[in-house]
Design an enzyme around this catalytic site. Structure first.
Site, short mmCIF file in Angstrom:
data_model
loop_
_atom_site.label_atom_id
_atom_site.label_comp_id
_atom_site.label_asym_id
_atom_site.label_seq_id
_atom_site.Cartn_x
_atom_site.Cartn_y
_atom_site.Cartn_z
N CYS A 182 0.85 -1.18 0.00
CA CYS A 182 0.00 0.00 0.00
C CYS A 182 0.89 1.23 0.00
O CYS A 182 1.92 1.26 0.68
CB CYS A 182 -0.89 0.03 1.25
SG CYS A 182 -2.04 -1.33 1.36
N GLU A 183 0.50 2.24 -0.76
CA GLU A 183 1.25 3.49 -0.76
C GLU A 183 1.12 4.19 0.60
O GLU A 183 2.08 4.72 1.14
CB GLU A 183 0.75 4.40 -1.87
CG GLU A 183 1.54 5.68 -1.99
CD GLU A 183 1.08 6.53 -3.16
OE1 GLU A 183 1.56 7.66 -3.25
OE2 GLU A 183 0.25 6.09 -3.95
#
Length: 142
Positions: A49-50
């Site tokens: 996930c960013e």
């Protein structure tokens, strides 16, 4: 408190405006029960996930049957809404039911694909895969 997943799906089905859908997603993130700081560990961190995302998946007995209880958090308001969707989808399922549930299918059903960046899509995929792995592990231990 999060509404049941069926209510969430119904609400998204009646909201056509993209901005209102996004606002509802953020509202769901705000309704997510707080995740204690002590559970925001590297072991609970979702990689891929960013944004920073943590999900803790446990099986707790309910009427003699182990059922999943998820806690989650993200530092992004939008991603926290996606965490809330995953929590609502999987909480209360048996580990076996959860292992057979496709979290990405919910994402497609709610028509987020075209309106979400590829990085956020990858994050949702990482969350769904993480919960699936946890559910398989918990089902094997049941």
């Amino acid at each position: 408190m999060l509404p049941p997943i069926d209510t969430i799906i119904e609400n998204f089905e009646i909201v056509e405006d993209d901005d209102m859908r996004l606002e509802y997603l953020i509202e769901l993130g705000r309704a997510l029960p707080p995740m204690p700081e002590s559970e925001r560990t590297e072991a609970n961190r979702v990689h891929g996930c960013e944004s920073q995302v943590w999900i803790d998946t446990k099986a707790e007995p309910s009427d003699g049957t182990p059922r999943l209880v998820l806690h989650g958090f993200s530092d992004s308001f939008i991603v926290r809404g996606f965490v809330a969707l995953m929590v609502a989808l999987y909480t209360g399922k048996t580990p076996r039911e959860a292992a057979e549930t496709d979290g990405l299918d919910l994402f497609r059903q709610l028509r987020f694909g075209a309106h979400v960046t590829s990085k956020r899509s990858n994050g949702v995929r990482a969350m769904a895969e993480r919960i699936h792995r946890d559910a398989v592990r918990l089902a094997a231990g049941a």
